[in-house]
Design an enzyme around this catalytic site. Sequence first.
Site, PDB file in Angstrom:
ATOM      1  N   ASP A  39     -28.368 119.535  32.659  1.00  0.00           N
ATOM      2  CA  ASP A  39     -28.141 119.825  31.296  1.00  0.00           C
ATOM      3  C   ASP A  39     -28.661 118.176  30.639  1.00  0.00           C
ATOM      4  O   ASP A  39     -28.075 117.347  31.013  1.00  0.00           O
ATOM      5  CB  ASP A  39     -26.726 119.903  30.864  1.00  0.00           C
ATOM      6  CG  ASP A  39     -26.532 120.057  29.569  1.00  0.00           C
ATOM      7  OD1 ASP A  39     -26.894 119.245  28.880  1.00  0.00           O
ATOM      8  OD2 ASP A  39     -25.987 121.331  29.114  1.00  0.00           O
ATOM      9  N   ASP A  59     -26.255 116.265  28.571  1.00  0.00           N
ATOM     10  CA  ASP A  59     -25.085 115.409  29.460  1.00  0.00           C
ATOM     11  C   ASP A  59     -25.732 114.307  29.988  1.00  0.00           C
ATOM     12  O   ASP A  59     -25.086 113.356  30.224  1.00  0.00           O
ATOM     13  CB  ASP A  59     -24.613 116.694  30.120  1.00  0.00           C
ATOM     14  CG  ASP A  59     -23.499 117.521  29.781  1.00  0.00           C
ATOM     15  OD1 ASP A  59     -23.158 117.387  28.469  1.00  0.00           O
ATOM     16  OD2 ASP A  59     -23.271 118.376  30.227  1.00  0.00           O
TER      17      ASP A  59
HETATM   18  C1  PRP Z   1     -30.136 122.387  25.489  1.00  0.00           C
HETATM   19  C2  PRP Z   1     -31.593 121.878  25.364  1.00  0.00           C
HETATM   20  C3  PRP Z   1     -32.280 122.882  24.508  1.00  0.00           C
HETATM   21  C4  PRP Z   1     -31.383 124.200  24.659  1.00  0.00           C
HETATM   22  C5  PRP Z   1     -32.606 124.841  25.331  1.00  0.00           C
HETATM   23  O1  PRP Z   1     -29.435 122.252  24.615  1.00  0.00           O
HETATM   24  O2  PRP Z   1     -31.498 120.562  24.822  1.00  0.00           O
HETATM   25  O3  PRP Z   1     -32.068 122.665  23.006  1.00  0.00           O
HETATM   26  O4  PRP Z   1     -30.529 124.022  25.717  1.00  0.00           O
HETATM   27  O5  PRP Z   1     -32.232 126.353  25.903  1.00  0.00           O
HETATM   28  P1  PRP Z   1     -32.943 127.487  25.301  1.00  0.00           P
HETATM   29  O6  PRP Z   1     -34.460 127.263  25.423  1.00  0.00           O
HETATM   30  O7  PRP Z   1     -32.376 128.794  26.168  1.00  0.00           O
HETATM   31  O8  PRP Z   1     -32.530 127.666  23.927  1.00  0.00           O
HETATM   32  P2  PRP Z   1     -27.793 122.555  24.570  1.00  0.00           P
HETATM   33  O9  PRP Z   1     -27.681 123.847  23.919  1.00  0.00           O
HETATM   34  O10 PRP Z   1     -27.174 122.293  26.028  1.00  0.00           O
HETATM   35  O11 PRP Z   1     -27.278 121.478  23.600  1.00  0.00           O
HETATM   36  P3  PRP Z   1     -27.148 119.880  23.628  1.00  0.00           P
HETATM   37  O12 PRP Z   1     -28.542 119.357  23.375  1.00  0.00           O
HETATM   38  O13 PRP Z   1     -26.226 119.638  22.436  1.00  0.00           O
HETATM   39  O14 PRP Z   1     -26.534 119.648  25.047  1.00  0.00           O
HETATM   40  N1  URA Z   2     -30.704 123.230  28.686  1.00  0.00           N
HETATM   41  C1  URA Z   2     -30.500 122.278  29.542  1.00  0.00           C
HETATM   42  O1  URA Z   2     -30.138 121.198  29.104  1.00  0.00           O
HETATM   43  N2  URA Z   2     -31.181 122.213  30.770  1.00  0.00           N
HETATM   44  C2  URA Z   2     -31.677 123.460  31.273  1.00  0.00           C
HETATM   45  O2  URA Z   2     -31.959 123.615  32.481  1.00  0.00           O
HETATM   46  C3  URA Z   2     -31.602 124.691  30.344  1.00  0.00           C
HETATM   47  C4  URA Z   2     -31.230 124.437  28.916  1.00  0.00           C
END
Ligand code: PRP
Ligand code: URA
Length: 208
Positions: A199, A202
């Site tokens: 992630d 994170d």
């Molecule tokens: C993650 C990443 C993208 C998204 C990608 O964000 O930074 O924005 O997931 O996934 P997708 O292509 O399936 O939409 P997340 O939703 O985890 O939020 P965050 O950045 O607040 O951790």
């Molecule tokens: N968002 C992330 O941060 N990591 C992944 O692998 C997919 C979605």
Amino acid sequence: MAVHVLDHPLLQHKLAILRDENTSVKEFRELVSEIATLMCYEATRDLPVEQVEIQTLVSKATVNKIAGKKMAVVPILRAGLGMVDGIVTLVPACKVGHIGLYRNPETLEPVEYYCKMPNDIASREVLIVDPMLATGGSATAAIQFIKNYGCKNIKLMCIIAAPEGVKRIEEDHPDVELYVAAVDEKLNDHGYIVPGLGDAGDRIFGTK
Ligand code: PRP
Ligand code: URA
């Protein structure tokens, strides 16, 4: 749609360290910023320039300067924030808009929670940034959002993409150029990119 996979050795080396599960939050944050700078260098290769007359200490010279209103960078919150500093280092005059989206962990659909754009966004070249392009749901929603402001010239820059995400952007937004440092193997059952890096939000903010 044009997909640019950036294979510069410096970029690939930094990406290799970024992926490692033993890389600390501090290093991860620094690497995301450095990678964003290197990627931005390539993504801005076709910015329009205009010829300007200046006086050097020796003679008059005709030089090239970036034409028009320059760029706006739009990070998708949260993880996209980690890429902004690295871009502003190269393009200090760029404006920054923010889109807050998170993925619903069950449906994997993006949920919008924040938006603030520069007033003149429609007249700027827009670079949307997010380290991860997984299903493509967040990026395609962000692009549509920016298009609704009247923006015509949009690029998407992600560090790692899944093939599914690339396909989604190709289908939904064939006019948008995509810049990535890697297209990985697949998504797992939780929508994480394999092998990916986990992630990104994170790891940038130390929230896990
Ligand atoms: C993650 C990443 C993208 C998204 C990608 O964000 O930074 O924005 O997931 O996934 P997708 O292509 O399936 O939409 P997340 O939703 O985890 O939020 P965050 O950045 O607040 O951790
Ligand atoms: N968002 C992330 O941060 N990591 C992944 O692998 C997919 C979605």
